[in-house]
Write an enzyme that holds these catalytic residues in place. Structure first.
Site, PDB file in Angstrom:
ATOM      1  N   SER A  13       0.812  -1.229   0.000  1.00  0.00           N
ATOM      2  CA  SER A  13       0.000   0.000   0.000  1.00  0.00           C
ATOM      3  C   SER A  13       0.836   1.266   0.000  1.00  0.00           C
ATOM      4  O   SER A  13       0.511   2.252   0.657  1.00  0.00           O
ATOM      5  CB  SER A  13      -0.963   0.048   1.206  1.00  0.00           C
ATOM      6  N   GLY A  17       1.451   1.509  -7.493  1.00  0.00           N
ATOM      7  CA  GLY A  17       0.671   1.598  -8.728  1.00  0.00           C
ATOM      8  C   GLY A  17       0.550   3.043  -9.181  1.00  0.00           C
ATOM      9  O   GLY A  17       0.653   3.346 -10.379  1.00  0.00           O
ATOM     10  N   LYS A 188      13.501   7.606   8.893  1.00  0.00           N
ATOM     11  CA  LYS A 188      14.455   6.493   8.942  1.00  0.00           C
ATOM     12  C   LYS A 188      14.697   5.879   7.555  1.00  0.00           C
ATOM     13  O   LYS A 188      13.737   5.585   6.827  1.00  0.00           O
ATOM     14  CB  LYS A 188      13.921   5.404   9.887  1.00  0.00           C
ATOM     15  N   LYS A 190      16.734   3.088   7.134  1.00  0.00           N
ATOM     16  CA  LYS A 190      17.193   1.685   7.241  1.00  0.00           C
ATOM     17  C   LYS A 190      16.280   0.701   6.510  1.00  0.00           C
ATOM     18  O   LYS A 190      16.786  -0.181   5.788  1.00  0.00           O
ATOM     19  CB  LYS A 190      17.338   1.297   8.718  1.00  0.00           C
ATOM     20  N   GLN A 193      17.223   0.781   2.968  1.00  0.00           N
ATOM     21  CA  GLN A 193      18.523   0.146   2.715  1.00  0.00           C
ATOM     22  C   GLN A 193      18.370  -1.380   2.699  1.00  0.00           C
ATOM     23  O   GLN A 193      18.927  -2.069   1.842  1.00  0.00           O
ATOM     24  CB  GLN A 193      19.517   0.522   3.815  1.00  0.00           C
ATOM     25  N   GLY A 356     -22.915  -4.601  -7.789  1.00  0.00           N
ATOM     26  CA  GLY A 356     -22.735  -5.492  -6.645  1.00  0.00           C
ATOM     27  C   GLY A 356     -23.316  -6.866  -6.901  1.00  0.00           C
ATOM     28  O   GLY A 356     -24.027  -7.087  -7.878  1.00  0.00           O
ATOM     29  N   CYS A 383     -25.122  -0.830 -13.224  1.00  0.00           N
ATOM     30  CA  CYS A 383     -25.195  -2.290 -13.259  1.00  0.00           C
ATOM     31  C   CYS A 383     -26.252  -2.783 -12.259  1.00  0.00           C
ATOM     32  O   CYS A 383     -27.436  -2.658 -12.529  1.00  0.00           O
ATOM     33  CB  CYS A 383     -23.820  -2.907 -13.027  1.00  0.00           C
ATOM     34  N   HIS A 510     -20.751  -0.610 -17.044  1.00  0.00           N
ATOM     35  CA  HIS A 510     -19.952   0.126 -16.052  1.00  0.00           C
ATOM     36  C   HIS A 510     -19.266   1.328 -16.698  1.00  0.00           C
ATOM     37  O   HIS A 510     -18.115   1.226 -17.143  1.00  0.00           O
ATOM     38  CB  HIS A 510     -18.895  -0.798 -15.445  1.00  0.00           C
ATOM     39  N   GLU A 512     -17.936   3.743 -15.350  1.00  0.00           N
ATOM     40  CA  GLU A 512     -16.788   4.229 -14.561  1.00  0.00           C
ATOM     41  C   GLU A 512     -15.448   3.726 -15.086  1.00  0.00           C
ATOM     42  O   GLU A 512     -14.409   4.285 -14.751  1.00  0.00           O
ATOM     43  CB  GLU A 512     -16.951   3.857 -13.079  1.00  0.00           C
TER      44      GLU A 512
HETATM   45  N1  GLN Z   1     -25.253  -9.033  -9.604  1.00  0.00           N
HETATM   46  C1  GLN Z   1     -25.712  -8.448 -10.806  1.00  0.00           C
HETATM   47  C2  GLN Z   1     -25.484  -9.357 -11.998  1.00  0.00           C
HETATM   48  O1  GLN Z   1     -24.715 -10.277 -11.936  1.00  0.00           O
HETATM   49  C3  GLN Z   1     -25.052  -7.101 -11.045  1.00  0.00           C
HETATM   50  C4  GLN Z   1     -23.584  -7.192 -11.302  1.00  0.00           C
HETATM   51  C5  GLN Z   1     -22.876  -5.870 -11.165  1.00  0.00           C
HETATM   52  O2  GLN Z   1     -23.431  -4.918 -10.629  1.00  0.00           O
HETATM   53  N2  GLN Z   1     -21.641  -5.791 -11.612  1.00  0.00           N
HETATM   54  O3  GLN Z   1     -26.071  -9.156 -13.028  1.00  0.00           O
END
Ligand code: GLN
Length: 539
Positions: A13, A17, A188, A190, A193, A356, A383, A510, A512
């Site tokens: 962490s 990246g 620090k 160390k 190193q 989800g 989704c 999605h 995003e």
């Molecule tokens: N669980 C839902 C599906 O499988 C939605 C999936 C999601 O939101 N990525 O269709």
């Protein structure tokens, strides 16, 4: 092609990246063509079957690979569009070696970690190079921390690779931590190193050391690190905690001229210094916005910073576009079940329900969608959030009382969201969903069409199993639901919306995963704008 390998030491962490992605940004702004990738030493073939609690978000590429969330940073920090070739796990490496062994491809030899597993890793780097001849620099981040047993084969493969392609073509960058010990009032060196010593023991001398540090890095410590890690002092680079946003990271690394060090090391010295005006402009808008909105994200993995990473980043991009700070309120959907929508999200300017799986918190999300619909609060369902909006509309507008997705209730009388035929009977969990980019048609005269600037074809990335059930399409449309986009091939519902609402949009894909600084995704931009309008109107 030139190669940069980014390893990490001391702790995880560290922002390895982000460091890698920032180097990508800087090199790209010097006019170089950059490609980024990640090697993950865990045994899962991909993170697709891992819980977000284990791994944060699963990032999906255009070609439908479920990958590490660092690939999201790479795509946001550079212009590259990545593919399944750009995330290699130990699981994939071993899977491939065992398959070859079963086919007899090793011609009766004893199959061993060295050379067969290391060869497999090297051959992936060669394949990516050959497939992308236009690329000047391939940046590869190695997950995990140097010294971990599981990373050893990757490190050994890189050592061999550097020898084979010529050391002058390879730049090793090691990212470490400089802890500040409060009681001593000192930073620090160390652990750095020792971590570099570990790397050298494995045959790799880093060319550049990036030191994560809360404060600045003073001359004495730079000298010390240089001396004991066997690098020049100028190659000890500070990577300070940034004040406001991760998009400051490239600007911070630029202070010690990391891009210059890299191009000099790789013999690319003739490139001009990076022209970062657009990036700086974006960062200024993130840091000093004129307006502010409050948006609730009502999900299931809310306490986890990384679970909805790309969504949070997309809200920042859209906010900057509208000169607006997006204040994100993370809401456990179950809290809405316990206390009611008004009590939990009564004073936000917009409500977003993200993707989800599984039924925890579902009823809370449905309450959130209902509250948004009935009170004209901008709603953006992604989704699962689109499926939720559909269920809510069916239940409360179309009087289909127990409407549900068959993911949550197999026996519902109104399965408004259900499995497609080809998904039925699939038992394997890995990579069996509808994944990756597909083309959809957007219907003219809809809000979606406006948001996409009138485009009638769009390409968006998917990761789901369940779909809008076309058996209920007519009924829902009759009652006012607008279907504004369907997939070009199968006619599957992609976007739903409600007219006569400030913003009520659900996307089965999605968005995003395709938002970038200075290029916010149009659906996010529209959602933030509608939320801002509401906030300005003082509703
Ligand atoms: N669980 C839902 C599906 O499988 C939605 C999936 C999601 O939101 N990525 O269709």
């Amino acid at each position: 092609m030139k190669y940069i390998f980014v390893t990490g030491g001391v702790v995880s962490s560290l922002g390895k990246g982000l460091a890698a992605a920032s180097i990508g940004t800087l090199l790209e702004h010097r006019g170089l063509k950059v490609l980024m990738q990640k090697f993950d030493p865990y045994l899962n073939v991909d993170p697709g079957t891992m819980s977000p609690f284990q791994h944060g978000e699963v990032f999906v590429t255009d070609d439908g690979a479920e990958t590490d969330l660092d690939l999201g940073h790479y795509e946001r920090f550079t212009s590259g569009v990545l593919s399944r070739m750009n995330n290699l796990t130990s699981g994939q490496v071993f899977d491939s070696v065992i398959k070859k062994e079963r086919k007899g491809e090793y011609l009766g030899k004893t199959v061993q970690f060295i050379p067969h597993v290391t060869d497999e890793i090297k051959s992936r780097i060669h394949t990516v190079s050959e497939n992308n001849p236009e690329v000047d620099v391939l940046i590869t981040e190695i997950g995990g921390t140097v010294g971990d047993m599981e990373g050893l084969l990757f490190i050994e493969a890189l050592r061999q690779f550097a020898l084979e392609v010529g050391k002058e073509n390879v730049c090793f960058i090691h990212v470490t931590l400089l802890p500040f010990i409060k009681a001593a009032g000192e930073v620090k060196t160390k652990p750095t190193q020792q971590s570099v010593a570990k790397l050298r023991e494995l045959g790799i001398q880093p060319d550049i050391i990036i030191c994560r540090t809360e404060a600045d890095l003073d001359e004495d410590n730079r000298k010390k690190i240089a001396m004991f890690c066997n690098v020049e002092k100028k190659n000890v680079v500070a990577f300070r905690d940034v004040d406001h946003t991760i998009y400051e990271c490239p600007l911070d690394l630029r202070r010690d001229k990391i891009d210059r060090l890299v191009v000099d090391r790789l013999g690319l010295g003739a490139t001009p210094p990076p022209a970062l005006d657009d990036w700086e402009h974006f960062v200024r808008r993130v840091i000093h916005p004129k307006h502010k909105v409050t948006i609730a994200v009502a999900g299931k993995y809310i306490e986890l910073q990384d679970a909805y990473k790309s969504i949070y980043e997309s809200l920042i991009h859209a906010g900057a576009h509208h000169d607006t700070k997006v204040n994100i309120v993370r809401v456990e959907a179950e809290a809405i079940e316990d206390h009611g929508a008004k009590a939990v999200i009564g004073d936000v300017d917009g409500i977003l329900v993200p993707g989800g799986f599984g039924d925890r918190g579902i009823e809370g999300k449905i309450l959130a969608a209902q509250y948004a619909r009935e009170n004209d609060i901008p709603y953006f369902g992604i989704c699962l959030g689109m499926q939720i909006a559909t269920i809510e509309f069916a239940r409360n507008v179309c009087d289909m009382r127990d409407a549900n997705s068959t993911e949550f209730n197999k026996l519902t009388f109104y399965p408004v969201i259900c499995l497609q035929e080809e998904q039925k009977g699939i038992d394997d969990m890995g990579a069996t969903m509808r994944l990756g980019s597909c083309e959809s048609i957007v219907f003219a005269g809809t809000r979606a069409s406006d948001l996409y600037g009138g485009a009638d074809r769009i390409h968006e990335r998917h990761r789901h199993r369940y779909e809008f059930n076309s058996d209920f399409q007519d009924k829902l449309q009759e009652m006012g639901l607008v279907i504004s986009s369907v997939s070009a091939k199968e006619g599957l519902v992609e976007i739903i919306e409600l007219p006569n609402h400030s913003f009520y949009v659900g996307a089965q894909f999605h968005p995003e995963f395709q938002s970038k600084p200075n290029h916010p995704h149009p659906l996010f931009a529209g959602f933030v704008k509608a939320s801002l309008d509401r906030s300005m109107a003082g509703v």
